[in-house]
Scaffold this motif. Sequence first.
Motif, PDB file in Angstrom:
ATOM      1  N   GLY A  29     -13.462  -7.325   9.737  1.00 57.40           N
ATOM      2  CA  GLY A  29     -12.195  -6.915  10.301  1.00 57.40           C
ATOM      3  C   GLY A  29     -11.306  -6.312   9.235  1.00 57.40           C
ATOM      4  O   GLY A  29     -11.679  -6.226   8.062  1.00 57.40           O
TER       5      GLY A  29
ATOM      6  N   ARG B  11     -16.545  -4.429  16.671  1.00 59.25           N
ATOM      7  CA  ARG B  11     -15.162  -4.354  16.199  1.00 59.25           C
ATOM      8  C   ARG B  11     -14.613  -5.776  16.101  1.00 59.25           C
ATOM      9  O   ARG B  11     -14.733  -6.561  17.038  1.00 59.25           O
TER      10      ARG B  11
ATOM     11  N   SER C  49     -20.398  -6.842   9.458  1.00 62.68           N
ATOM     12  CA  SER C  49     -19.186  -6.151   9.906  1.00 62.68           C
ATOM     13  C   SER C  49     -17.969  -6.988   9.556  1.00 62.68           C
ATOM     14  O   SER C  49     -18.032  -8.229   9.576  1.00 62.68           O
TER      15      SER C  49
ATOM     16  N   GLN D  16     -20.529  -0.282  19.083  1.00 63.42           N
ATOM     17  CA  GLN D  16     -20.110  -0.551  17.721  1.00 63.42           C
ATOM     18  C   GLN D  16     -19.274  -1.824  17.685  1.00 63.42           C
ATOM     19  O   GLN D  16     -18.357  -2.004  18.477  1.00 63.42           O
TER      20      GLN D  16
END
Length: 128
Positions: A119, A3, A117, A1
């Motif tokens: 943060g 990150r 994705s 995944q």
Amino acid sequence: QVRLVESGGGSVRPGGSLRLSCAASGYTDSRKCMGWFRQAPGKEREGVAAIYTGGGSTYYADSVKGRFTISQDNAKNTVYLQMNTLKSEDTAMYYCAVDWKACWVGGDWYEYSKYKSWGQGTQVTVSS
């Protein structure tokens, strides 16, 4: 995944500088579009800068050209945003994001819908 972790935000006076970092983990492909976005209270999220890590092409919003510089360290899986000559209007939460396609594929680099994705963000406050 995947990150993404941003750091480096803080409070500075107008004219000051900050360097934001975005450390990425959880994937192996070094070719991707990494973007920096910001969102001020009551405003839409806007693209600030982006970099294609496969070749180093960079993109900037007109409002930050000549003041901000995006760069990469592929060995560290980290993207930086050097922000100089900061103005009060730069105050915002800053986010980094990743898309697995080049910055010119699948949408414009400044469109937040392009990125897959995100943060958690780091706050930048510019005030005297």
